[in-house]
Design an enzyme around this catalytic site. Structure first.
Site, short mmCIF file in Angstrom:
data_model
loop_
_atom_site.label_atom_id
_atom_site.label_comp_id
_atom_site.label_asym_id
_atom_site.label_seq_id
_atom_site.Cartn_x
_atom_site.Cartn_y
_atom_site.Cartn_z
N GLU A 79 1.69 -1.30 0.37
CA GLU A 79 0.10 0.58 -0.13
C GLU A 79 1.22 1.55 0.42
O GLU A 79 2.09 0.80 0.36
CB GLU A 79 -0.96 0.19 1.22
CG GLU A 79 -1.91 -1.49 1.68
CD GLU A 79 -2.60 -1.08 2.52
OE1 GLU A 79 -3.97 -2.07 2.70
OE2 GLU A 79 -2.67 0.11 3.50
N GLY A 102 31.23 -0.63 -23.83
CA GLY A 102 31.79 1.11 -23.81
C GLY A 102 30.58 1.92 -24.15
O GLY A 102 29.44 1.72 -23.79
N GLY A 103 30.48 3.01 -25.13
CA GLY A 103 30.04 3.94 -25.11
C GLY A 103 28.51 3.01 -26.29
O GLY A 103 27.18 3.38 -25.68
N GLU A 111 8.67 -8.20 -4.09
CA GLU A 111 9.51 -8.96 -2.86
C GLU A 111 10.46 -8.76 -2.06
O GLU A 111 9.91 -9.82 -1.87
CB GLU A 111 9.45 -10.48 -4.29
CG GLU A 111 8.59 -10.87 -5.41
CD GLU A 111 7.42 -11.19 -5.16
OE1 GLU A 111 6.86 -11.48 -4.20
OE2 GLU A 111 6.71 -10.95 -6.23
N ARG A 148 34.30 -6.97 -31.95
CA ARG A 148 35.05 -5.51 -31.19
C ARG A 148 36.67 -5.44 -31.56
O ARG A 148 37.28 -7.10 -30.87
CB ARG A 148 34.83 -5.10 -30.01
CG ARG A 148 35.27 -3.86 -30.10
CD ARG A 148 34.79 -2.97 -30.75
NE ARG A 148 34.74 -1.01 -30.27
CZ ARG A 148 34.77 0.23 -30.94
NH1 ARG A 148 34.71 -0.48 -32.52
NH2 ARG A 148 34.63 0.68 -30.69
N TRP A 176 1.41 -0.34 -5.84
CA TRP A 176 2.98 -0.78 -6.48
C TRP A 176 2.44 -2.72 -7.86
O TRP A 176 3.09 -3.30 -7.16
CB TRP A 176 4.11 -1.28 -5.70
CG TRP A 176 4.60 0.28 -5.23
CD1 TRP A 176 4.75 0.82 -4.24
CD2 TRP A 176 4.86 1.30 -5.93
NE1 TRP A 176 4.91 1.79 -3.65
CE2 TRP A 176 5.20 2.29 -5.07
CE3 TRP A 176 5.33 1.32 -7.54
CZ2 TRP A 176 6.38 3.74 -5.40
CZ3 TRP A 176 6.09 2.65 -7.71
CH2 TRP A 176 6.51 3.85 -6.51
N ILE A 177 1.12 -2.22 -7.63
CA ILE A 177 0.77 -3.69 -8.40
C ILE A 177 1.03 -3.68 -10.23
O ILE A 177 -0.07 -2.99 -10.31
CB ILE A 177 -0.62 -3.07 -7.93
CG1 ILE A 177 -1.41 -2.79 -6.69
CG2 ILE A 177 -1.81 -5.02 -8.50
CD1 ILE A 177 -1.02 -4.34 -5.69
N THR A 178 1.93 -5.15 -9.64
CA THR A 178 2.01 -5.46 -11.22
C THR A 178 0.63 -6.02 -11.92
O THR A 178 0.43 -6.51 -11.23
CB THR A 178 3.05 -6.51 -11.61
OG1 THR A 178 4.59 -6.01 -10.94
CG2 THR A 178 3.26 -6.90 -12.93
#
Length: 390
Positions: free
Chosen positions: A135, A346-347, A370, A275, A164-166
């Site tokens: 709540e 990286g970026g 939870e 990379r 916060w109810i999924t």
């Protein structure tokens, strides 16, 4: 993004049936979920059709009894399926975990008549559930909830707000914990509330940093009337029911966390192998290789921890401490692994062109839901050192 392929998790499945199940799950993910996950998350689109497909495929009912339409699979198997779902898209994996949590109260504490009346549709009828404990002023201190249910003959009237109810606002049914007695844990009772009940409304979904495709919303109960036949368990038994569900739900969160971490590691492995810098793949550099080794070790340790807890549950043994440990370790590991995955890219890791940044944002919420990881440490400590003195 790399294909997940066969991973060590395969060797942990106890039967050929379970191995076939995981293969079917991976095929479904490759066809239906992974190709659209990034696009739908960026658009904040809730994949209701995906949950309908999962229900039709029997994947919303795996750990429940076949008698009521369940898959009759041990938690050891269910959690590994959940890991795969979360690796493909956390909105789906966590959604399945929440649905399973919402079904737990009725499956474990409902009467035979209640289970026969409701569970088949909840497990395999295309319905989607949600769990209503938190709540606005009652989160970690769940026993202080104030949503009230007042009895009038064979009917209860619910008043209050859940937070916060999924699946808030999109669920077909809600397992709701409400106060029916004095303050404290012993004055709480559980109810199964239809999603279309008169007087039940949802606020606008929260604006979150991750899992944008999964609606999280407050629910308002304004004179919602529920027949006593939808009361689950005895009056005042609700907090016990809630804690029982959370023990199992924490294992679901742990599995989802390892799924996210595995997906991030897979992405990092593919990128560092392709990379090129200084004339060779950056995966050749020792500093990066050590990061990859640490990431894989945390994933494997977390997977072993949640599976060990699942086997205790499957054997009918106490597993509350182990569930808290698994939730704590796996979600912390997911945060570290996903952060390292962004660093390894990286970026590019900081751009929306690669999923690493999404994994990092999504991993954060798993340390909160939870029961926060601070609460998990309290649970573990109580098992080891006893209750706190005042």
């Amino acid at each position: 993004m790399t294909d997940y392929g066969p991973r060590p998790v395969d060797r942990r499945l106890p039967t050929e049936e379970a191995r076939d199940l995981l293969a079917l799950v991976r095929d479904l993910l490759d066809r239906e979920i992974k190709p659209v996950a990034a696009e739908q998350e960026e658009a904040g689109r809730f994949p209701r059709e995906t949950f309908a497909l999962l229900s039709e495929s029997g994947l919303l009912s795996l750990p429940y009894a076949e008698e009521f339409g369940g898959g009759d699979q041990p938690y050891e198997v269910y959690l590994q399926v959940l890991e795969e779902l979360a690796a493909a898209r956390l909105t789906v994996g966590l959604g399945v975990s929440v649905h399973t949590l919402a079904c737990h109260a009725l499956a474990e504490f409902g009467t035979k008549e209640q289970r026969a009346a409701h569970l088949p549709a909840m497990l395999g009828g295309g319905l989607l559930g949600a769990y209503c404990l938190s709540e606005p002023a009652s989160g970690s201190d769940a026993a202080s909830l104030t949503t009230r249910a007042v009895r009038d003959g064979d009917t209860w009237t619910l008043e209050g707000t859940k937070a916060w109810i999924t699946h808030g606002g999109v669920a077909d049914f809600y397992t709701v914990l409400a106060r029916t007695g004095d303050k404290g844990a012993r004055g709480i009772t559980a109810f199964l509330v239809p999603g279309d009940a008169e007087g039940l409304t949802a606020a606008a979904p929260e604006r979150k940093m991750g899992m944008k495709g999964s609606p999280t919303a407050q629910l308002h109960f304004d004179g919602v009337r529920v027949p006593d036949a939808r009361r689950i368990g005895d009056e005042g038994q609700g907090f016990t029911i809630a804690l029982s569900a959370l023990d199992s739900g924490r294992l679901g969160i742990a599995a989802c966390a390892i799924g996210i971490a595995q997906a991030a590691l897979d992405e990092a492995l593919e990128y560092t192998a392709s990379r090129q810098q200084f004339g060779r793949p950056i995966a050749d550099f020792q500093g990066l290789r050590f990061m990859i080794a640490d990431m894989a070790t945390q994933i494997e340790a977390g997977r072993s921890l949640y599976l060990a807890a699942a086997r205790l549950k499957d054997a009918g043994l106490p597993f509350s401490k182990e569930a808290a440990m698994a939730k704590l370790f796996c979600t912390d590991a997911a945060m570290r692994v996903t952060t390292d995955a962004v660093q390894l890219l990286g970026g590019y890791g900081y751009t929306l062109d690669f999923p690493a940044e999404r994994y990092m944002r999504e991993a954060k919420v798993l340390q909160i839901v939870e029961g926060t990881n601070q609460i998990q440490r309290m649970v573990v400590a109580r098992h080891l050192a006893g209750p706190e003195t005042r």
